[in-house]
Write an enzyme that holds these catalytic residues in place. Structure first.
Site, PDB file in Angstrom:
ATOM      1  N   CYS A   1       1.017  -1.186  -0.004  1.00 28.01           N
ATOM      2  CA  CYS A   1      -0.043   0.096  -0.094  1.00 28.01           C
ATOM      3  C   CYS A   1       1.080   1.368  -0.156  1.00 28.01           C
ATOM      4  O   CYS A   1       1.896   1.112   0.611  1.00 28.01           O
ATOM      5  CB  CYS A   1      -1.041   0.077   1.173  1.00 28.01           C
TER       6      CYS A   1
ATOM      7  N   ARG B   1       2.768   0.385  -5.553  1.00 27.03           N
ATOM      8  CA  ARG B   1       2.503  -0.323  -4.280  1.00 27.03           C
ATOM      9  C   ARG B   1       1.243  -1.074  -3.970  1.00 27.03           C
ATOM     10  O   ARG B   1       0.946  -1.703  -3.110  1.00 27.03           O
ATOM     11  CB  ARG B   1       2.708   0.700  -2.944  1.00 27.03           C
TER      12      ARG B   1
ATOM     13  N   TRP C   1      -3.209  -2.431  -1.485  1.00 29.21           N
ATOM     14  CA  TRP C   1      -2.711  -3.799  -2.071  1.00 29.21           C
ATOM     15  C   TRP C   1      -3.475  -4.512  -1.049  1.00 29.21           C
ATOM     16  O   TRP C   1      -2.821  -4.874   0.106  1.00 29.21           O
ATOM     17  CB  TRP C   1      -1.468  -3.968  -2.239  1.00 29.21           C
TER      18      TRP C   1
ATOM     19  N   ASN D   1      -0.397   1.356   6.182  1.00 27.49           N
ATOM     20  CA  ASN D   1       0.400   0.557   5.414  1.00 27.49           C
ATOM     21  C   ASN D   1       0.999  -0.535   6.121  1.00 27.49           C
ATOM     22  O   ASN D   1       1.874   0.005   7.057  1.00 27.49           O
ATOM     23  CB  ASN D   1       1.557   1.385   4.503  1.00 27.49           C
ATOM     24  N   GLY D   2       0.743  -1.746   5.736  1.00 22.68           N
ATOM     25  CA  GLY D   2       1.117  -2.876   6.842  1.00 22.68           C
ATOM     26  C   GLY D   2       0.475  -3.798   7.233  1.00 22.68           C
ATOM     27  O   GLY D   2      -0.949  -3.697   6.514  1.00 22.68           O
TER      28      GLY D   2
ATOM     29  N   GLU E   1      13.973 -16.889 -14.098  1.00 27.58           N
ATOM     30  CA  GLU E   1      13.397 -15.638 -14.065  1.00 27.58           C
ATOM     31  C   GLU E   1      12.589 -15.313 -15.506  1.00 27.58           C
ATOM     32  O   GLU E   1      11.660 -14.483 -15.457  1.00 27.58           O
ATOM     33  CB  GLU E   1      14.791 -14.889 -14.296  1.00 27.58           C
TER      34      GLU E   1
ATOM     35  N   LYS F   1       8.933 -13.983 -15.489  1.00 32.56           N
ATOM     36  CA  LYS F   1       8.440 -12.557 -15.927  1.00 32.56           C
ATOM     37  C   LYS F   1       7.136 -12.867 -17.003  1.00 32.56           C
ATOM     38  O   LYS F   1       6.270 -12.102 -16.952  1.00 32.56           O
ATOM     39  CB  LYS F   1       9.500 -12.249 -17.076  1.00 32.56           C
TER      40      LYS F   1
ATOM     41  N   GLU G   1       3.995 -13.672 -14.484  1.00 33.78           N
ATOM     42  CA  GLU G   1       3.400 -12.143 -13.732  1.00 33.78           C
ATOM     43  C   GLU G   1       2.842 -11.237 -14.905  1.00 33.78           C
ATOM     44  O   GLU G   1       2.055 -10.529 -14.335  1.00 33.78           O
ATOM     45  CB  GLU G   1       4.489 -11.635 -12.916  1.00 33.78           C
TER      46      GLU G   1
ATOM     47  N   HIS H   1      13.651 -36.122 -13.752  1.00 38.96           N
ATOM     48  CA  HIS H   1      13.083 -36.591 -12.546  1.00 38.96           C
ATOM     49  C   HIS H   1      11.635 -36.095 -12.049  1.00 38.96           C
ATOM     50  O   HIS H   1      11.125 -36.251 -10.862  1.00 38.96           O
ATOM     51  CB  HIS H   1      14.208 -35.883 -11.107  1.00 38.96           C
TER      52      HIS H   1
ATOM     53  N   LYS I   1       4.579  -3.266  -6.861  1.00 38.18           N
ATOM     54  CA  LYS I   1       6.069  -3.376  -7.080  1.00 38.18           C
ATOM     55  C   LYS I   1       6.997  -3.409  -5.787  1.00 38.18           C
ATOM     56  O   LYS I   1       7.780  -4.105  -5.720  1.00 38.18           O
ATOM     57  CB  LYS I   1       6.415  -1.776  -7.670  1.00 38.18           C
TER      58      LYS I   1
HETATM   59  C1  F6R Z   1       9.418  -9.597 -10.326  1.00 32.27           C
HETATM   60  C2  F6R Z   1       9.873  -8.677  -9.200  1.00 32.27           C
HETATM   61  C3  F6R Z   1       9.500  -9.271  -7.960  1.00 32.27           C
HETATM   62  C4  F6R Z   1      10.510  -8.564  -7.078  1.00 32.27           C
HETATM   63  C5  F6R Z   1      10.486  -8.984  -5.589  1.00 32.27           C
HETATM   64  C6  F6R Z   1      11.523  -8.217  -4.681  1.00 32.27           C
HETATM   65  O1  F6R Z   1       9.424  -8.888 -11.674  1.00 32.27           O
HETATM   66  O2  F6R Z   1      10.037  -7.561  -9.472  1.00 32.27           O
HETATM   67  O3  F6R Z   1       9.700 -10.452  -7.991  1.00 32.27           O
HETATM   68  O4  F6R Z   1      11.743  -8.767  -7.485  1.00 32.27           O
HETATM   69  O5  F6R Z   1       9.243  -8.525  -5.048  1.00 32.27           O
HETATM   70  O6  F6R Z   1      11.386  -6.987  -4.897  1.00 32.27           O
HETATM   71  P1  F6R Z   1      12.758  -5.931  -4.410  1.00 32.27           P
HETATM   72  O7  F6R Z   1      13.662  -6.227  -5.407  1.00 32.27           O
HETATM   73  O8  F6R Z   1      12.406  -4.767  -4.288  1.00 32.27           O
HETATM   74  O9  F6R Z   1      13.087  -6.544  -2.924  1.00 32.27           O
END
Ligand code: F6R
Length: 600
Positions: A2, A27, A75, A99-100, A473, A477, A480, A496, A595
């Site tokens: 949030c 957020r 969020w 927030n939290g 990764e 990507k 998500e 396996h 994010k």
């Molecule tokens: C995926 C992504 C997330 C962040 C994760 C950690 O694209 O961005 O998986 O990598 O939430 O976030 P940070 O790097 O801000 O600790």
């Protein structure tokens, strides 16, 4: 998670609050709301979905008769996404945003008959609890102190109480900062946003209760003076320019941010490495820690340290590390990787290892973050603000940071020669132009592959050795931003179990750089093809004709171990982007995500 905003004494409360909330949308964007307030009244507007909905809904509200505003973008953690669960929670005397997470909200809800039993939001419970305390104690300061003492969890609250015209900020765990000039105050959970308002800033600390009354700011419980420091100013990152999405813009920014990060490292940051960093690396072990994409960067870091040094090294997910026993008698260096520097799991893991007296380094892209304030040593990445929720340029800058670090340690400990060090630094320096060319050349191919993906039910990614975390990764990507079912596997593990997933409706992207495992990786691709799975091979080796079945081969540039993760990341970012574009998803703000993940 949030985002929180608060503004006191500004000419345009509503429009500024909405402008800041839009920047905070990364957020969370489940719902949003604002409360305008003055000594006489509180007016609250809330809506479900993005800030644009709130903006429409509050269009005709006049803000001239108000002295302040608080706002929130949510969020959802506790309680479904609806208007009622949106913040602020308000009545005629009190309004608040949080927030939290309040961990003991259930106990509080059970203990007081004044709190409705059917509400699900931890913040709404906190709101009823604080209203009860305000009624009980004549002095609102006293009510706030009791409130702060009772609630447990990681949170930041911004609160206005009309009865005494007081504004309060409470912090424990979640970030919140204040900027100030004369009578006016801006409060925000992302301090970088505040640089657009005032050039001085104050970062609240855990346990703080700050009060603002008649434009005077003070601690409620500590007898300390609040000192504002100079704020760092940021370029405006919220402009997409000619790009359709921030994600695409950020993919294209990689050559330039990798260039500036590498140049900072070689000309400044890692100069005289031994004097600056030797004390950190004299222990028994290195543990690399992160979440999500940053965890994948940690895994790449493990391969780098393994290759260029003789250090014992391993990787941990921050959310797991926090609850594991750590050997106190061993000297361990923990390296935390976090784009935002705010991820709660990573921050808590950092606090945990600090408490156990272990050494720590934080690699982060946010020079104003909570982790920077906790870290023993910080290694910045210079990716500039990343707005798209899916991490791209921040990830490759994290890789660059780890590559440099492993090379420096290898040279310091003489596990690699000066010549090998120089050759590899040379490769990292050439990386931006290689990546620029790759983005340009691969974009048409990514568009074609994205259409192929549309015909599949699932997409898997496989790689071995340093290409394995890149497979993870690539899969993250894709899922998500496009919501397609996807998994990443180490190529050797398919037999396996996971190979049972393969049929004609699946596509597997095989990362096959030229290294010692090349032949084995080709066999892994062959095994998938033999089960009618469609495969896409990314390889720098040109002759793949011996693989039968439905395959598509993408020619990659020649690579070395140091640049392999970068080179193989770029096509996967582009494939995900163009597939999501084809699917019509909300690329920069995919569903259910945020994010900066500031809850555990
Ligand atoms: C995926 C992504 C997330 C962040 C994760 C950690 O694209 O961005 O998986 O990598 O939430 O976030 P940070 O790097 O801000 O600790």
């Amino acid at each position: 998670m949030c985002g929180i905003v608060g503004i006191l004494n500004s000419q345009s409360l509503k429009s500024e609050a909405i402008e800041i909330l839009k920047k905070l949308e990364y957020r969370g964007y489940d719902s949003a709301g604002i409360s305008l307030f003055s000594e006489q009244k509180i007016k609250t507007i809330k809506s479900v979905g993005k800030i644009s909905n709130l903006e429409k809904k509050s269009k005709n509200i006049k803000d001239k008769s108000f002295s302040g505003v608080i706002g929130h973008t949510r969020w959802a953690t506790h309680g479904v996404v609806n208007r009622n669960n949106a913040h602020p929670f308000a009545n005629e005397n009190l309004t608040l945003v949080c927030n939290g997470i309040i961990e003991n909200y259930g106990q509080i809800q059970n203990r007081y008959k004044e709190i409705p039993k059917n509400i699900k939001s931890d913040t709404e419970v906190s709101f009823y609890y604080l209203s009860y305390l305000i009624d009980k104690y004549k002095d609102s300061d006293e009510a706030i102190k009791v409130f702060q003492k009772t609630i447990r969890g990681n949170f930041a609250f911004v609160i206005f109480i009309k009865r005494n015209n007081c504004f309060y900020i409470l912090k424990n765990g979640s970030p919140i900062s204040i900027s100030n000039k004369n009578q006016s105050f801006y409060i925000c959970s992302d301090s970088s946003i505040l640089s657009n308002y005032h050039d001085t800033i104050f970062h609240c600390e855990d346990g703080d209760i700050i009060k603002i009354y008649e434009s005077k700011i003070s601690y409620l419980q500590k007898k300390l003076k609040i000192t504002f420091q100079k704020n760092i100013s940021y370029q405006n990152p919220y402009d997409k320019g000619d790009y359709q999405h921030f994600m695409l813009k950020e993919i294209h920014e990689q050559p330039s941010v990798l260039k500036s990060t590498q140049s900072k490292y070689t000309s400044e940051y890692f100069v005289d490495f031994e004097t600056k960093f030797r004390h950190l690396f004299d222990g028994d072990k290195i543990v690399l820690v992160g979440c999500g994409t940053a965890y994948h960067a940690s895994m790449v870091g493990e391969y780098y340290f393994n290759h260029f040094t003789n250090k014992e090294v391993s990787t941990e997910l921050a959310s797991e590390l926090r609850y594991k026993k750590i050997n106190k008698n061993k000297q361990i260096l923990f390296i935390f990787i976090s784009q935002s520097g705010e991820t709660m799991d990573t921050l808590m893991a950092l606090k945990y290892v600090k408490k156990m007296n272990h050494k720590s380094i934080v690699i982060t892209n946010s020079l104003e973050s909570s982790m920077i304030r906790e870290a023993e040593v910080t290694i910045p990445t210079y990716a500039q603000k990343e707005v798209g929720v899916a991490s791209t340029k921040a990830f490759t800058c994290q890789l660059l940071s780890l590559a440099n670090l492993a090379l420096e340690v290898g040279r310091m400990e003489k596990t690699i020669s000066n010549q090998i060090y120089k050759t590899n630094i040379g490769l990292l320096t050439k990386l931006p132009s290689k990546i620029e060319k790759l983005i340009k050349e691969f974009t048409p191919g990514a568009k074609i592959i994205s259409k192929k993906l549309a015909q599949a039910n699932a997409c898997y990614f496989i790689g071995r050795n340093i290409a394995y975390p890149i497979a993870l990764e690539g899969s993250l990507k894709l899922k998500e931003i496009s919501y397609m079912h996807s998994e990443g596997f180490p190529g050797g593990e398919m037999k396996h179990g996971p190979i049972a997933l393969i049929d004609k409706d699946t596509i597997t992207v095989c990362l096959i750089p030229k290294n010692d495992l090349f032949e084995k990786s080709v066999s892994n691709a062959q095994e998938i093809s033999a089960r009618n799975g469609k495969i896409i091979i990314l390889s720098s080796v040109r002759n793949m004709s011996k693989i039968n079945g439905e395959i598509k081969v993408i020619n990659m540039p020649k690579e070395n171990i140091i640049d392999t993760p970068f080179i193989y990341t770029i096509p996967l970012q582009l494939i995900s982007y163009y597939f999501a574009l084809y699917e019509g998803t909300d690329i920069d703000q995919p569903r259910n995500l945020a994010k900066s993940v500031t809850v555990e």
